[in-house]
Design an enzyme around this catalytic site. Structure first.
Site, PDB file in Angstrom:
ATOM      1  CG  ASP A 154      -1.865   1.118   1.279  1.00 21.35           C
ATOM      2  OD1 ASP A 154      -2.035   1.732   0.230  1.00 21.35           O
ATOM      3  OD2 ASP A 154      -2.262   1.605   2.447  1.00 21.35           O
TER       4      ASP A 154
ATOM      5  CD  GLU B 259      -5.230   0.869  -2.037  1.00 19.66           C
ATOM      6  OE1 GLU B 259      -5.467   2.218  -1.554  1.00 19.66           O
ATOM      7  OE2 GLU B 259      -5.387  -0.024  -0.868  1.00 19.66           O
TER       8      GLU B 259
ATOM      9  CG  HIS C 141      -1.203   2.903   5.611  1.00 22.52           C
ATOM     10  ND1 HIS C 141      -1.790   3.485   4.451  1.00 22.52           N
ATOM     11  CD2 HIS C 141      -0.879   4.082   6.434  1.00 22.52           C
ATOM     12  CE1 HIS C 141      -2.027   4.723   4.602  1.00 22.52           C
ATOM     13  NE2 HIS C 141      -1.486   5.103   5.949  1.00 22.52           N
TER      14      HIS C 141
END
Length: 164
Positions: free
Chosen positions: A8, A68, A141
């Site tokens: 992420d 992501e 996260h």
């Protein structure tokens, strides 16, 4: 055994998650967040991110990675540092021969929860269930990175294309 790295990305805070699958068993190998100091130059911060990702690659030797993708709603300026971090991460993975796929937040939510409209808490709870983890992975996260790894693990495109 298949090992997948999830990321992420962010300039200030990058979440990571490493999972493995052996047979039908999926388990969490590690997760967390690495941060950069806001008083450092952008170059120094990106260098730190690159070194952290390289260390994860050396430690776990993942077969593939899920990251992501960039998502922003109103403020494009806040998206620029995330895009810079993503670029460094994707380049590091590419140079290591790791095939990475990018997923939108909605694709990750769909893969993990079953709906692209899931909230963060639902995603975090489902990551815990899928990985058989005793607690909800935190911070968010790190949980998002684990969700990206789970999404990558279940991405059927590789079986169709023969890629890693």
């Amino acid at each position: 055994m298949s090992v997948v790295l999830g990321i992420d990305p962010g300039l200030a805070s990058t979440g990571f998650g490493v999972i493995s699958q052996e047979g039908s068993t999926i388990r969490c190998l590690d997760y967390g967040v690495f941060t950069t100091a806001s008083d450092q130059s952008v170059g120094a911060r990106l260098d730190h991110i690159q070194r952290e990702v390289e260390a994860l690659l050396q430690r776990f030797s993942p077969d593939s990675a899920g990251i992501e993708g960039l998502y922003f709603t109103k403020n494009i300026t806040s998206a620029i540092p995330v895009a810079q971090a993503r670029g460094v991460i994707l380049l590091t993975l590419y140079r290591a021969g790791i095939h990475a796929r990018e997923y939108t937040p909605q694709q990750i939510k769909q893969a993990v929860v079953g709906t692209g409209q899931a909230d963060k808490e639902q995603v975090m709870q489902m990551v815990r269930v899928i990985l058989g983890h005793p607690t909800v992975p935190r911070p968010d996260h790190a949980a998002d990175a684990l969700a990206a790894a789970v999404t990558r693990l279940h991405d059927g495109m590789d079986r169709l294309t023969g890629g890693r």
